[in-house]
Design an enzyme around this catalytic site. Structure first.
Site, mmCIF file in Angstrom:
data_model
loop_
_atom_site.group_PDB
_atom_site.id
_atom_site.type_symbol
_atom_site.label_atom_id
_atom_site.label_comp_id
_atom_site.label_asym_id
_atom_site.label_seq_id
_atom_site.Cartn_x
_atom_site.Cartn_y
_atom_site.Cartn_z
ATOM 1 N N ARG A 149 -8.594 -0.276 5.019
ATOM 2 C CA ARG A 149 -7.785 0.769 4.374
ATOM 3 C C ARG A 149 -6.468 0.200 3.865
ATOM 4 O O ARG A 149 -5.894 0.696 2.910
ATOM 5 C CB ARG A 149 -7.496 1.884 5.385
ATOM 6 C CG ARG A 149 -8.713 2.680 5.785
ATOM 7 C CD ARG A 149 -8.318 3.903 6.554
ATOM 8 N NE ARG A 149 -7.182 4.549 5.911
ATOM 9 C CZ ARG A 149 -6.421 5.446 6.522
ATOM 10 N NH1 ARG A 149 -6.664 5.783 7.770
ATOM 11 N NH2 ARG A 149 -5.411 6.013 5.900
ATOM 12 N N LYS A 172 0.845 -1.204 0.000
ATOM 13 C CA LYS A 172 0.000 0.000 0.000
ATOM 14 C C LYS A 172 0.878 1.250 0.000
ATOM 15 O O LYS A 172 0.632 2.201 -0.743
ATOM 16 C CB LYS A 172 -0.872 0.006 1.239
ATOM 17 C CG LYS A 172 -1.503 1.348 1.565
ATOM 18 C CD LYS A 172 -2.360 1.344 2.814
ATOM 19 C CE LYS A 172 -1.621 1.535 4.085
ATOM 20 N NZ LYS A 172 -1.235 2.920 4.415
ATOM 21 N N ASN A 173 1.939 1.225 0.821
ATOM 22 C CA ASN A 173 2.748 2.438 1.008
ATOM 23 C C ASN A 173 3.760 2.675 -0.106
ATOM 24 O O ASN A 173 4.485 3.667 -0.080
ATOM 25 C CB ASN A 173 3.429 2.424 2.378
ATOM 26 C CG ASN A 173 2.404 2.608 3.497
ATOM 27 O OD1 ASN A 173 1.244 2.958 3.240
ATOM 28 N ND2 ASN A 173 2.805 2.357 4.719
ATOM 29 N N ARG A 221 -4.478 10.535 4.906
ATOM 30 C CA ARG A 221 -3.409 11.526 5.063
ATOM 31 C C ARG A 221 -2.434 11.485 3.888
ATOM 32 O O ARG A 221 -1.822 12.488 3.538
ATOM 33 C CB ARG A 221 -2.601 11.288 6.313
ATOM 34 C CG ARG A 221 -3.344 10.882 7.533
ATOM 35 C CD ARG A 221 -2.393 10.650 8.653
ATOM 36 N NE ARG A 221 -1.448 11.749 8.760
ATOM 37 C CZ ARG A 221 -1.756 12.935 9.269
ATOM 38 N NH1 ARG A 221 -2.974 13.162 9.701
ATOM 39 N NH2 ARG A 221 -0.861 13.879 9.317
ATOM 40 N N ASP A 223 5.083 0.223 12.005
ATOM 41 C CA ASP A 223 3.824 -0.366 11.513
ATOM 42 C C ASP A 223 3.654 -1.817 11.914
ATOM 43 O O ASP A 223 2.618 -2.411 11.628
ATOM 44 C CB ASP A 223 3.738 -0.254 9.983
ATOM 45 C CG ASP A 223 3.573 1.181 9.549
ATOM 46 O OD1 ASP A 223 3.705 1.454 8.343
ATOM 47 O OD2 ASP A 223 3.328 2.051 10.408
ATOM 48 N N CYS A 225 -4.621 12.549 13.911
ATOM 49 C CA CYS A 225 -4.637 11.111 13.583
ATOM 50 C C CYS A 225 -4.503 10.363 14.912
ATOM 51 O O CYS A 225 -3.902 10.843 15.853
ATOM 52 C CB CYS A 225 -3.442 10.830 12.653
ATOM 53 S SG CYS A 225 -3.155 9.088 12.392
ATOM 54 N N ARG A 245 1.353 14.068 13.576
ATOM 55 C CA ARG A 245 1.744 13.846 12.171
ATOM 56 C C ARG A 245 1.695 15.143 11.345
ATOM 57 O O ARG A 245 0.986 15.253 10.358
ATOM 58 C CB ARG A 245 0.878 12.765 11.542
ATOM 59 C CG ARG A 245 1.009 11.457 12.289
ATOM 60 C CD ARG A 245 0.227 10.352 11.671
ATOM 61 N NE ARG A 245 0.865 9.876 10.432
ATOM 62 C CZ ARG A 245 0.314 8.919 9.676
ATOM 63 N NH1 ARG A 245 -0.837 8.398 9.998
ATOM 64 N NH2 ARG A 245 0.945 8.515 8.584
ATOM 65 N N PRO A 246 2.447 16.157 11.749
ATOM 66 C CA PRO A 246 2.490 17.410 10.982
ATOM 67 C C PRO A 246 3.161 17.186 9.621
ATOM 68 O O PRO A 246 3.765 16.133 9.383
ATOM 69 C CB PRO A 246 3.346 18.326 11.856
ATOM 70 C CG PRO A 246 4.209 17.409 12.642
ATOM 71 C CD PRO A 246 3.379 16.180 12.890
HETATM 72 C C1 EPZ Z 1 4.555 6.777 6.447
HETATM 73 O O1 EPZ Z 1 3.796 7.803 7.068
HETATM 74 C C2 EPZ Z 1 3.624 5.589 6.320
HETATM 75 N N1 EPZ Z 1 2.489 5.939 5.455
HETATM 76 C C3 EPZ Z 1 3.121 5.166 7.697
HETATM 77 O O2 EPZ Z 1 2.321 4.004 7.534
HETATM 78 C C4 EPZ Z 1 4.333 4.814 8.564
HETATM 79 O O3 EPZ Z 1 3.896 4.492 9.859
HETATM 80 C C5 EPZ Z 1 5.287 6.009 8.603
HETATM 81 O O4 EPZ Z 1 5.665 6.412 7.266
HETATM 82 C C6 EPZ Z 1 6.568 5.684 9.366
HETATM 83 O O5 EPZ Z 1 7.212 4.600 8.773
HETATM 84 C C7 EPZ Z 1 2.678 5.966 4.120
HETATM 85 O O6 EPZ Z 1 3.758 5.715 3.612
HETATM 86 C C8 EPZ Z 1 1.470 6.319 3.292
HETATM 87 P P1 EPZ Z 1 6.699 10.027 8.558
HETATM 88 P P2 EPZ Z 1 4.389 9.316 7.127
HETATM 89 O O7 EPZ Z 1 6.593 11.331 7.854
HETATM 90 O O8 EPZ Z 1 5.216 9.591 5.938
HETATM 91 C C9 EPZ Z 1 7.221 13.257 11.980
HETATM 92 C C10 EPZ Z 1 0.414 2.658 7.794
HETATM 93 O O9 EPZ Z 1 -0.020 2.070 8.776
HETATM 94 N N2 EPZ Z 1 7.073 14.274 10.930
HETATM 95 O O10 EPZ Z 1 7.805 9.100 8.174
HETATM 96 O O11 EPZ Z 1 3.234 10.208 7.417
HETATM 97 C C11 EPZ Z 1 5.937 12.465 12.205
HETATM 98 O O12 EPZ Z 1 5.072 13.160 13.086
HETATM 99 C C12 EPZ Z 1 0.931 4.075 7.928
HETATM 100 O O13 EPZ Z 1 0.500 2.165 6.649
HETATM 101 C C13 EPZ Z 1 7.179 15.619 11.278
HETATM 102 O O14 EPZ Z 1 7.372 15.966 12.432
HETATM 103 O O15 EPZ Z 1 5.318 9.241 8.401
HETATM 104 C C14 EPZ Z 1 6.444 11.172 12.794
HETATM 105 O O16 EPZ Z 1 6.656 11.347 14.168
HETATM 106 C C15 EPZ Z 1 0.717 4.606 9.334
HETATM 107 N N3 EPZ Z 1 7.033 16.559 10.291
HETATM 108 C C16 EPZ Z 1 7.796 10.974 12.090
HETATM 109 O O17 EPZ Z 1 8.145 12.256 11.542
HETATM 110 C C17 EPZ Z 1 6.809 16.223 8.990
HETATM 111 O O18 EPZ Z 1 6.712 17.127 8.129
HETATM 112 C C18 EPZ Z 1 7.778 9.967 10.948
HETATM 113 O O19 EPZ Z 1 6.690 10.319 10.128
HETATM 114 C C19 EPZ Z 1 6.703 14.853 8.660
HETATM 115 C C20 EPZ Z 1 6.853 13.893 9.645
#
Ligand code: EPZ
Length: 420
Positions: A397, A22-23, A92, A305, A116, A121-122
């Site tokens: 989802r 999916k990702n 998202r 995950d 969320c 998740r900013p």
């Molecule tokens: C991706 O989400 C995945 N989703 C998530 O999978 C996964 O849990 C996550 O990466 C971590 O591996 C998709 O790929 C569609 P991040 P993403 O940006 O990109 C912080 C699932 O179950 N952050 O890597 O949204 C954030 O808050 C989903 O399939 C900022 O602070 O995650 C988090 O603490 C859930 N500012 C950390 O970074 C930003 O601008 C990692 O988030 C972006 C992120």
């Protein structure tokens, strides 16, 4: 709304085929916006998030045709650059159209995703990086409004935090920028590398994807291409845990063992027997696994995950495990529900101390997010009696036919309308 009903204590045995990730499918679908020409994607998982992304692409002007696991997308022109809140609030990952729309069209309105269950998740890192590439960004009425006069320009980007979709958004935007972009502290997830492979096949000039430094040299345009989505490593993990938690003998097929090193190491440490070949992993588990400590980290560390699924397994292991969640600030929603099933878990900040019990007891529980749903179903497979997991729309989802696949392994699982 529907619930999933699980009759516990059924030993799982047999083979299950893993679907596309999916990702990986979500950013690759968003990347079709970057150029003309038709793209045919195979091994696309039939999950709700993919349907939502397809709807969003169509809303923006794409022609999307799906047939089984094949999805063909062509984007001759962008007829709208607005990703509406009605779609973004359900997924998202809609933020992934921001970079491609800016690069291709010069403007984008994308609703801010909002809160969320697993954390704030900013998307500040996405926005700061796009500003460094010349975008003007304002937040108005809950929307990100981004625009650029002419083309984006290549820039040196450093991410304070490893962000998967942040890396993907910038990599896509940089494909059509003037000059070279370097992303430092880039996410190394296999899904990032799969997106890069798709973009390179379309004529992008990218090196270093899969490492923490990615270099993208902008090109004038991208052409169409075909691409097969990599297998889903999180789905793979979920079925391996299903085999382990039921003391079964399960083989997952059409997977990528090389994308699951952290999980496989932990399953071995816990005492599971693993037989690994190029595209299959077979797991056999003893009467009771031993406890292991887990700390989630960006790839190649233990995936966040899979944290909830691993917690379900440790809830019935021998001894005490410490599970530390370092990626999201509130990804322990499943703990309260596991406790309803008799799990002995104590939370201390971002640590959960899990003391294994001999047997969980089936109970009505509530899913809060995608991976928590999977965790509760796994716990139900091992529990004595019936478990009803409510709000199972979360599961749909990201998992394709999870109930049918579990039934194929001998589980007694069925859907039913949610009780009032
Ligand atoms: C991706 O989400 C995945 N989703 C998530 O999978 C996964 O849990 C996550 O990466 C971590 O591996 C998709 O790929 C569609 P991040 P993403 O940006 O990109 C912080 C699932 O179950 N952050 O890597 O949204 C954030 O808050 C989903 O399939 C900022 O602070 O995650 C988090 O603490 C859930 N500012 C950390 O970074 C930003 O601008 C990692 O988030 C972006 C992120």
């Amino acid at each position: 709304m529907e619930s999933m009903i699980i009759e516990g204590e059924q030993r799982l045995a047999g083979s299950v085929r893993i679907g596309g990730a999916k990702n990986a499918a979500l950013p690759i679908l968003a990347a079709t916006l970057l150029g003309n020409g038709s793209c045919t994607l195979s091994n696309v998982p039939r999950v709700v998030d993919v349907f939502t992304m397809s709807k969003l692409l169509a809303h923006l002007g794409a022609r999307v045709e799906s047939n089984g696991d094949l999805t063909t997308v062509s984007v001759d022109e962008i007829s709208s650059c607005r990703a509406p809140y009605e779609l973004v609030k359900t997924m998202r990952a809609s933020v992934l159209v921001l970079g491609p729309l800016l690069a291709r069209h010069g403007e984008a309105f994308v609703a801010l995703p909002g809160g969320c269950a697993i954390g704030a998740r900013p998307i500040n890192l996405h926005l700061t990086a796009l500003e460094l590439m010349g975008a003007e960004i304002t937040i108005e009425h809950g929307n990100v409004h981004a625009r650029v006069l002419g083309r984006l320009r290549g820039a040196q980007i450093y991410f304070d935090v490893s962000t998967v979709t942040g890396t993907e958004n910038i990599m896509m935007a940089a494909c059509l920028a003037d000059g070279t972009t370097v992303i430092e502290n880039a996410a190394r997830e296999p899904e990032v590398a799969d997106l890069a492979q798709f973009l390179i096949t379309r004529g992008a000039r990218i090196s270093g994807a899969g490492t923490d430094m990615i270099t993208i040299q902008g090109v004038p345009a991208l052409h169409g291409a075909d691409h097969e989505i990599i297998p889903d490593r999180i789905e793979t993990a979920t079925y391996l845990v299903a085999g382990a938690i039921t003391k079964g003998d399960v083989t997952v097929e059409r997977c990528r063992p090389d994308h699951s090193d952290a999980l496989l190491a932990k399953l071995r440490e816990a005492g599971a027997e693993l037989m690994i070949e190029k595209e299959t992993i077979r797991i056999r588990a003893p009467e009771r696994l031993g406890c292991v400590n887990v700390k989630t980290l960006p790839y190649p560390g233990f995936p966040t995950d899979i944290q909830a699924q691993m917690m379900a397994l440790m809830a019935v292991a021998q001894g005490s495990s410490m599970i530390t969640e370092t990626v999201f600030e509130s990804r322990f929603m499943h703990v309260l529900e596991l406790q309803r099933m008799g799990a002995e878990i104590r939370i201390d900040g971002n640590h959960a101390v899990v003391t294994g019990v001999k047997r969980l007891s089936g109970a009505p529980v509530m899913a809060s997010d995608l991976r928590a749903s999977a965790c509760l179903i796994l716990a139900g497979l091992a529990a004595e009696g019936e478990t009803r997991v409510g709000r199972v729309y979360h599961l749909d989802r990201g998992y394709e036919q999870l109930d049918q696949k579990l039934v194929g392994l001998g589980a007694r699982v069925r859907r039913a309308p949610e009780r009032p």
